[in-house]
Design a protein around this motif. Structure first.
Motif, PDB file in Angstrom:
ATOM      1  N   SER A  15       0.843  -1.190   0.000  1.00 35.22           N
ATOM      2  CA  SER A  15       0.000   0.000   0.000  1.00 35.22           C
ATOM      3  C   SER A  15       0.877   1.238   0.000  1.00 35.22           C
ATOM      4  O   SER A  15       2.074   1.184   0.296  1.00 35.22           O
ATOM      5  CB  SER A  15      -0.935   0.004   1.213  1.00 35.22           C
ATOM      6  OG  SER A  15      -0.193   0.062   2.421  1.00 35.22           O
ATOM      7  N   SER A  16       0.278   2.353  -0.343  1.00 34.63           N
ATOM      8  CA  SER A  16       1.036   3.600  -0.397  1.00 34.63           C
ATOM      9  C   SER A  16       0.202   4.711   0.198  1.00 34.63           C
ATOM     10  O   SER A  16      -1.023   4.657   0.237  1.00 34.63           O
ATOM     11  CB  SER A  16       1.443   3.936  -1.835  1.00 34.63           C
ATOM     12  OG  SER A  16       0.296   4.068  -2.660  1.00 34.63           O
ATOM     13  N   GLU A  63      -1.919  11.251   6.801  1.00 33.16           N
ATOM     14  CA  GLU A  63      -2.731  10.413   5.937  1.00 33.16           C
ATOM     15  C   GLU A  63      -2.330   8.962   6.062  1.00 33.16           C
ATOM     16  O   GLU A  63      -1.156   8.618   6.056  1.00 33.16           O
ATOM     17  CB  GLU A  63      -2.553  10.879   4.490  1.00 33.16           C
ATOM     18  CG  GLU A  63      -3.359  10.087   3.480  1.00 33.16           C
ATOM     19  CD  GLU A  63      -3.054  10.551   2.079  1.00 33.16           C
ATOM     20  OE1 GLU A  63      -3.184   9.722   1.149  1.00 33.16           O
ATOM     21  OE2 GLU A  63      -2.685  11.713   1.911  1.00 33.16           O
ATOM     22  N   GLN A  64      -3.311   8.093   6.144  1.00 35.36           N
ATOM     23  CA  GLN A  64      -3.028   6.669   6.202  1.00 35.36           C
ATOM     24  C   GLN A  64      -2.719   6.129   4.813  1.00 35.36           C
ATOM     25  O   GLN A  64      -3.086   6.724   3.803  1.00 35.36           O
ATOM     26  CB  GLN A  64      -4.224   5.914   6.788  1.00 35.36           C
ATOM     27  CG  GLN A  64      -4.461   6.193   8.263  1.00 35.36           C
ATOM     28  CD  GLN A  64      -3.337   5.676   9.132  1.00 35.36           C
ATOM     29  OE1 GLN A  64      -2.657   4.729   8.780  1.00 35.36           O
ATOM     30  NE2 GLN A  64      -3.132   6.299  10.267  1.00 35.36           N
ATOM     31  N   GLY A  65      -2.050   4.982   4.769  1.00 37.41           N
ATOM     32  CA  GLY A  65      -1.754   4.359   3.495  1.00 37.41           C
ATOM     33  C   GLY A  65      -3.024   3.908   2.801  1.00 37.41           C
ATOM     34  O   GLY A  65      -4.037   3.604   3.428  1.00 37.41           O
ATOM     35  N   THR A  66      -3.008   3.883   1.488  1.00 37.66           N
ATOM     36  CA  THR A  66      -4.123   3.409   0.700  1.00 37.66           C
ATOM     37  C   THR A  66      -3.674   2.183  -0.075  1.00 37.66           C
ATOM     38  O   THR A  66      -2.508   2.024  -0.392  1.00 37.66           O
ATOM     39  CB  THR A  66      -4.610   4.491  -0.270  1.00 37.66           C
ATOM     40  OG1 THR A  66      -3.504   4.933  -1.062  1.00 37.66           O
ATOM     41  CG2 THR A  66      -5.173   5.687   0.490  1.00 37.66           C
ATOM     42  N   ALA A  67      -4.629   1.311  -0.360  1.00 33.13           N
ATOM     43  CA  ALA A  67      -4.288   0.046  -0.994  1.00 33.13           C
ATOM     44  C   ALA A  67      -3.738   0.275  -2.388  1.00 33.13           C
ATOM     45  O   ALA A  67      -4.178   1.156  -3.115  1.00 33.13           O
ATOM     46  CB  ALA A  67      -5.520  -0.852  -1.036  1.00 33.13           C
ATOM     47  N   GLY A  68      -2.771  -0.536  -2.751  1.00 33.10           N
ATOM     48  CA  GLY A  68      -2.324  -0.544  -4.128  1.00 33.10           C
ATOM     49  C   GLY A  68      -0.897  -0.108  -4.339  1.00 33.10           C
ATOM     50  O   GLY A  68      -0.446   0.886  -3.789  1.00 33.10           O
ATOM     51  N   THR A  69      -0.212  -0.878  -5.170  1.00 29.03           N
ATOM     52  CA  THR A  69       1.125  -0.538  -5.628  1.00 29.03           C
ATOM     53  C   THR A  69       1.029   0.600  -6.637  1.00 29.03           C
ATOM     54  O   THR A  69       0.039   0.700  -7.361  1.00 29.03           O
ATOM     55  CB  THR A  69       1.745  -1.789  -6.281  1.00 29.03           C
ATOM     56  OG1 THR A  69       1.949  -2.776  -5.276  1.00 29.03           O
ATOM     57  CG2 THR A  69       3.056  -1.485  -6.958  1.00 29.03           C
ATOM     58  N   PRO A  70       2.028   1.496  -6.716  1.00 27.76           N
ATOM     59  CA  PRO A  70       2.004   2.552  -7.738  1.00 27.76           C
ATOM     60  C   PRO A  70       1.694   1.998  -9.123  1.00 27.76           C
ATOM     61  O   PRO A  70       2.174   0.937  -9.517  1.00 27.76           O
ATOM     62  CB  PRO A  70       3.417   3.135  -7.654  1.00 27.76           C
ATOM     63  CG  PRO A  70       3.812   2.925  -6.224  1.00 27.76           C
ATOM     64  CD  PRO A  70       3.204   1.601  -5.847  1.00 27.76           C
ATOM     65  N   GLU A  71       0.887   2.751  -9.902  1.00 20.33           N
ATOM     66  CA  GLU A  71       0.325   2.230 -11.145  1.00 20.33           C
ATOM     67  C   GLU A  71       1.368   1.892 -12.199  1.00 20.33           C
ATOM     68  O   GLU A  71       1.125   1.050 -13.069  1.00 20.33           O
ATOM     69  CB  GLU A  71      -0.679   3.241 -11.717  1.00 20.33           C
ATOM     70  CG  GLU A  71      -1.944   3.372 -10.876  1.00 20.33           C
ATOM     71  CD  GLU A  71      -2.956   4.301 -11.521  1.00 20.33           C
ATOM     72  OE1 GLU A  71      -2.648   4.840 -12.610  1.00 20.33           O
ATOM     73  OE2 GLU A  71      -4.036   4.484 -10.945  1.00 20.33           O
ATOM     74  N   TYR A 145       7.777  -0.039   6.819  1.00 21.59           N
ATOM     75  CA  TYR A 145       7.500   1.267   6.226  1.00 21.59           C
ATOM     76  C   TYR A 145       8.728   1.768   5.481  1.00 21.59           C
ATOM     77  O   TYR A 145       9.844   1.722   6.015  1.00 21.59           O
ATOM     78  CB  TYR A 145       7.131   2.274   7.321  1.00 21.59           C
ATOM     79  CG  TYR A 145       5.822   1.978   8.016  1.00 21.59           C
ATOM     80  CD1 TYR A 145       4.618   2.535   7.567  1.00 21.59           C
ATOM     81  CD2 TYR A 145       5.775   1.131   9.130  1.00 21.59           C
ATOM     82  CE1 TYR A 145       3.418   2.271   8.215  1.00 21.59           C
ATOM     83  CE2 TYR A 145       4.575   0.860   9.769  1.00 21.59           C
ATOM     84  CZ  TYR A 145       3.405   1.433   9.305  1.00 21.59           C
ATOM     85  OH  TYR A 145       2.214   1.162   9.942  1.00 21.59           O
ATOM     86  N   PHE A 146       8.504   2.289   4.256  1.00 22.45           N
ATOM     87  CA  PHE A 146       9.601   2.777   3.443  1.00 22.45           C
ATOM     88  C   PHE A 146       9.230   4.089   2.768  1.00 22.45           C
ATOM     89  O   PHE A 146       8.195   4.171   2.094  1.00 22.45           O
ATOM     90  CB  PHE A 146       9.959   1.766   2.340  1.00 22.45           C
ATOM     91  CG  PHE A 146      10.349   0.413   2.849  1.00 22.45           C
ATOM     92  CD1 PHE A 146      11.659   0.148   3.233  1.00 22.45           C
ATOM     93  CD2 PHE A 146       9.403  -0.602   2.957  1.00 22.45           C
ATOM     94  CE1 PHE A 146      12.014  -1.101   3.715  1.00 22.45           C
ATOM     95  CE2 PHE A 146       9.750  -1.854   3.433  1.00 22.45           C
ATOM     96  CZ  PHE A 146      11.067  -2.101   3.811  1.00 22.45           C
TER      97      PHE A 146
END
Length: 307
Positions: A15-16, A63-71, A145-146
């Motif tokens: 997630s990001s 802001e919390q992370g949102t699901a999904g790898t960068p597009e 976390y990165f």
């Protein structure tokens, strides 16, 4: 280190997120010295639970992370080009190696940690963190976390070579802390948190060794559903890149970079030489048992390298 171009990136694995927050190291109250002091405590997996909020100054609206790898992350070719994609595919490689090897070698089942890419500020189970913290693993939410901007910092500020395996070493080290968490060893760092022979140093060196175990298998073990490993064969230059990163974040080198004298009594992660040697102990053997830092009599000489 090069990924096989046809490897498919799992868009749901990472997630990001993270808000703009304070970012960087500006609110640390000491510029570069403040950053170095924080890195000594947290860099590459120190337990951030007691210090994240203290140093970040992050507000509660992170802001919390949102699901999904960068597009733009689709294949191994993207991982070879973009650092965020490289992190994601390294994570998938780590999952494959530890899913195969942990139960085989320890009789403990592997469960995947969550992974979040962020910039600025993010809330975690261990407190609020800013980009100034660098990469870390939080045992409270079993998440690594990165902020990928750190990898340039590793090169520019700490003198790592900047090669791909220098970056993958960082990711693999954080996963090493997750393995310690699964095996019940991570708490040893807190019971003995400082000094050249401390539990904290032994915990960090073991995570370095586990990173080496991953590297041993990463170019050999076929990726799930394929007949190819995630990585093309590692070269001597790749290993030098990994060792360069391990050396760059040794306590002695960080103390020197901050203008301080080398003081082993303040160490939390181990010397540059020790970090390199324990990575090699894992890489040369591929064995979890080679990473028993807690019973090692001489941390400068891992038994696996002296037999």
């Amino acid at each position: 280190m090069t990924f096989n171009e046809g490897m498919q990136i799992d868009s749901d694995r990472v997630s990001s997120g993270g808000g703009p927050g304070m970012g960087g190291g500006m609110a640390l109250g000491g510029g570069a010295l403040g950053l170095i002091a924080l890195v000594v405590t947290l860099l590459l997996g120190g337990d951030p639970g007691s210090v994240l909020g203290q140093f970040t100054g992050a507000d509660s609206q992170a802001e919390q992370g949102t699901a999904g790898t960068p597009e733009h992350c689709k294949t191994g070719a993207d991982a070879n080009k973009y650092v965020d994609c490289r992190v994601v595919l390294t994570v998938q490689s780590l999952d494959a190696v530890w899913d195969s090897e942990l139960a085989k070698q320890t009789n403990r089942q592997y469960t995947e940690p969550a992974v979040r890419l962020f910039s600025g500020v993010i809330n975690t189970g261990c407190g609020q963190a800013s980009s100034a913290v660098g990469p870390f693993y939080c045992p409270a939410d079993e998440t690594a976390y990165f902020d990928t901007a750190f990898f340039q910092e590793l090169k520019d500020r700490f003198g790592a070579s900047g090669g791909p395996l220098a970056e993958e070493y960082v990711v693999a080290h954080e996963f090493g802390h997750h393995i310690q968490n699964l095996l019940g060893d991570l708490g040893r760092a807190q019971r003995d948190p400082r000094g050249a022979e401390s539990g904290a140093v032994r915990t960090e060196l073991q995570a370095d060794c586990y990173a080496g175990v991953w590297a041993y298998y990463a170019d050999k073990l076929p990726a799930p559903g394929t007949d190819q490993p995630f990585l093309k064969p590692l070269t001597d230059n790749d290993i030098r890149d990994g060792l360069s990163a391990a050396s760059a974040v040794g306590d002695d080198r960080i103390q020197e970079a901050s203008g301080s004298r080398v003081n082993p009594e303040a160490w939390t992660h181990g010397s540059s030489e020790e970090r390199q040697k324990w990575f090699l102990a894992g890489y040369k053997t591929g064995q979890v048992k080679a990473c028993d830092t807690y019973n090692a009599r001489d941390l400068r000489n891992p038994p696996a390298l002296t037999r």
